[in-house]
Design an enzyme around this catalytic site. Structure first.
Site, short mmCIF file in Angstrom:
data_model
loop_
_atom_site.label_atom_id
_atom_site.label_comp_id
_atom_site.label_asym_id
_atom_site.label_seq_id
_atom_site.Cartn_x
_atom_site.Cartn_y
_atom_site.Cartn_z
N GLY A 196 0.85 -1.19 0.00
CA GLY A 196 0.00 0.00 0.00
C GLY A 196 0.88 1.24 0.00
CB CYS A 245 -8.29 22.87 20.18
SG CYS A 245 -8.94 24.13 19.08
N1 LLP Z 1 -2.41 -5.98 3.69
C1 LLP Z 1 -3.06 -5.95 4.86
C2 LLP Z 1 -3.86 -7.10 5.28
C3 LLP Z 1 -2.94 -4.83 5.70
O1 LLP Z 1 -3.57 -4.80 6.86
C4 LLP Z 1 -2.15 -3.72 5.27
C5 LLP Z 1 -2.02 -2.52 6.12
C6 LLP Z 1 -1.51 -3.79 4.02
C7 LLP Z 1 -1.66 -4.95 3.26
C8 LLP Z 1 -0.69 -2.67 3.46
O2 LLP Z 1 0.37 -2.32 4.28
P1 LLP Z 1 1.43 -1.23 3.75
O3 LLP Z 1 2.13 -1.86 2.56
O4 LLP Z 1 0.70 -0.03 3.35
O5 LLP Z 1 2.33 -1.01 4.89
N2 LLP Z 1 -1.90 3.63 9.36
C9 LLP Z 1 -0.58 3.05 9.46
C10 LLP Z 1 -0.42 1.81 8.61
C11 LLP Z 1 -1.45 0.76 8.90
C12 LLP Z 1 -1.36 -0.41 8.00
C13 LLP Z 1 -2.56 -1.28 8.12
N3 LLP Z 1 -2.56 -2.42 7.26
C14 LLP Z 1 0.46 4.11 9.12
O6 LLP Z 1 0.07 5.22 8.81
O7 LLP Z 1 1.66 3.83 9.20
#
Ligand code: LLP
Length: 445
Positions: free
Chosen positions: A304, A372
């Site tokens: 992602g 805030c």
């Molecule tokens: N596959 C699954 C099942 C996931 O839960 C996630 C991310 C991905 C793929 C993709 O992960 P990535 O390649 O984007 O790291 N809000 C957090 C990240 C949360 C990720 C949740 N799951 C941040 O801003 O660092």
């Protein structure tokens, strides 16, 4: 809108623009261009705060994944950033899509994304999630709890079929912050390899004729910069695949190793090495399967952040500069409502003045938002020109993933728009959230 960049501008490589999109050019007047568009022009035309997304960077990253993993299915994780343009780019580039809600799925399919190329996740899928998945014909549903098995089989009905995977927890700890580590027992995702619950769930899935088990899934965390935890997890999951073959006599055709591939947010920070990951996963899969006498399953991966994160830049206008307690606070017109990551994970960013050249010596400052609470800090202790002042523009790179998708309505400031830049022109992808949007939802008295 067309912008001609000032001749003699330099490319982004090997300097403090290293974490910016490849198309970034520093201009002689102190401005910075991305995708052939001057960022100050984006700020003037669309207002601030504004997220800017470089279309060619997103597409190039999709292609890099397909080139590194030619035999795998690459599924873009929609939670990082989803809008109709991104759906189209990802589809054009031949990737699949990983969604985790009816909302993400519905937007994708109604924008023309083929449902069979979609995989649906969720540790707590709502009735609406499942109903939407079945109605739209989602390719694969990833089962993440024992109770989901009978529930899904019943929803599919006696004559239907649904392709599923099972999410397992390999007992490997990795990830940029405790809140985004999902590879170990003792957190809400997956079924444990260690205590036998994954194996038990496999048997239950196989006993449901409507469910077709296509493979195992494992996502160990996010913002991971080492290859090793992926390899260790893969070996453990292949171990379960071998047991499934021994006990049930079936070889599962797919192994989904999730996403989590880390990117640098500031110059000098490590990134996950994509070609090393591809090479090591391929090698480990071949050797683990050979020693278990298994045909190697097809790999699936779900990046992602690494697809959209580095393609985004967020622009803010400085509203106030305050010297207090020996510190310099630079307050901008956004904050934790458009980027909650510093508050949630202690994430660090590298903001930069754009739009003018400063003769002043650098000073150490803390960029804060307009919300805030004192914890509304976007970037603590960063170097900015000593004459930074209200009216200046700040740009923060690596804002393409988990910014807009995690933005909130806090203080009714409204979520910023997202603007695509490509080939010297800028176009609006997602408009700014306005007071009318807030008013429109507020229907009671
Ligand atoms: N596959 C699954 C099942 C996931 O839960 C996630 C991310 C991905 C793929 C993709 O992960 P990535 O390649 O984007 O790291 N809000 C957090 C990240 C949360 C990720 C949740 N799951 C941040 O801003 O660092």
């Amino acid at each position: 809108m067309t912008t001609v960049l000032v001749p003699g501008t330099t490319a982004a490589d090997a300097d403090d623009l290293a974490v910016w999109p490849v198309s970034t050019r520093r201009q002689a007047d102190g401005d910075v261009g991305v995708g052939g568009v001057a960022l100050t022009e984006v700020a003037h035309r669309f207002g601030t705060p504004v997220y800017v997304l470089d279309e060619s960077e997103v597409r190039a990253r999709c292609r890099a994944y397909r080139a590194a993993f030619p035999d795998a299915h690459v599924m873009y994780a929609a939670k990082a950033l989803l809008c109709r343009a991104v759906i189209r780019w990802v589809r054009d580039e031949g990737l699949g899509l990983d969604v985790c809600s009816a909302g993400e799925l519905e937007l994708a399919v109604t924008s023309g994304f083929p449902p069979e190329r979609v995989i649906m996740h969720g540790n707590a899928k709502s009735p609406r999630d499942l109903e939407t998945a079945l109605r739209l014909g989602v390719g694969t549903i990833v089962i993440d709890s024992p109770s989901e098995i009978a529930r899904l089989a019943a929803a599919v009905g006696p004559h239907g079929h649904q392709r599923v995977m099972l999410r397992v927890t390999p007992g490997v700890s990795a990830g940029g912050h405790e809140k985004i580590r999902t590879g170990t027992d003792g957190q809400k995702f997956g079924l444990s390899l260690a205590d036998g619950s994954a194996e038990h769930a496999v048997a239950r899935i196989l006993s449901q004729p409507q469910l077709r088990l296509a493979g195992l899934h494992c996502h160990i965390g996010s913002q991971i910069t080492e290859v090793e935890p992926y390899v260790a997890s893969l070996r453990r999951v292949v171990g379960l695949m071998a047991r499934i073959r021994d006990v049930h006599g079936i070889a599962l055709p797919e192994l989904d190793m999730g996403g989590g591939h880390g990117v640098p947010y500031r110059p000098g920070e490590p990134a996950l090495d994509l070609s090393a990951l591809a090479r090591e996963l391929r090698g480990a899969l071949a050797s683990a399967c050979a020693s278990a006498g298994l045909d190697a399953p097809r790999l699936v991966i779900e990046p992602g952040r690494a697809i959209t994160g580095p393609a985004g830049v967020v622009l803010y206008r400085v509203l106030a500069v305050k010297h207090t307690g020996g510190q310099v606070f630079v307050a901008v017109d956004g904050g934790m409502s458009d980027n909650p990551r510093p508050a949630l994970y202690g994430a660090r960013y590298a903001p930069r003045l754009i739009g003018r050249r400063s003769p002043a010596k650098p000073t150490t400052a803390t960029v804060v938002g307009r919300h805030c609470e004192a914890g509304d800090v976007l970037a603590a202790d960063v170097e900015l020109p000593g004459d930074i002042r209200p009216g200046d523009l700040l740009a923060v790179p690596v804002a393409g993933a988990y910014h807009l998708s995690m933005a909130s309505g806090y203080n009714m400031v409204g979520r910023p728009p997202m603007v695509a830049v490509a080939d010297g022109s800028a176009r609006l992808l997602v408009r700014r959230e306005t007071l009318d949007d807030f008013r429109g939802r507020d229907v009671g008295e």
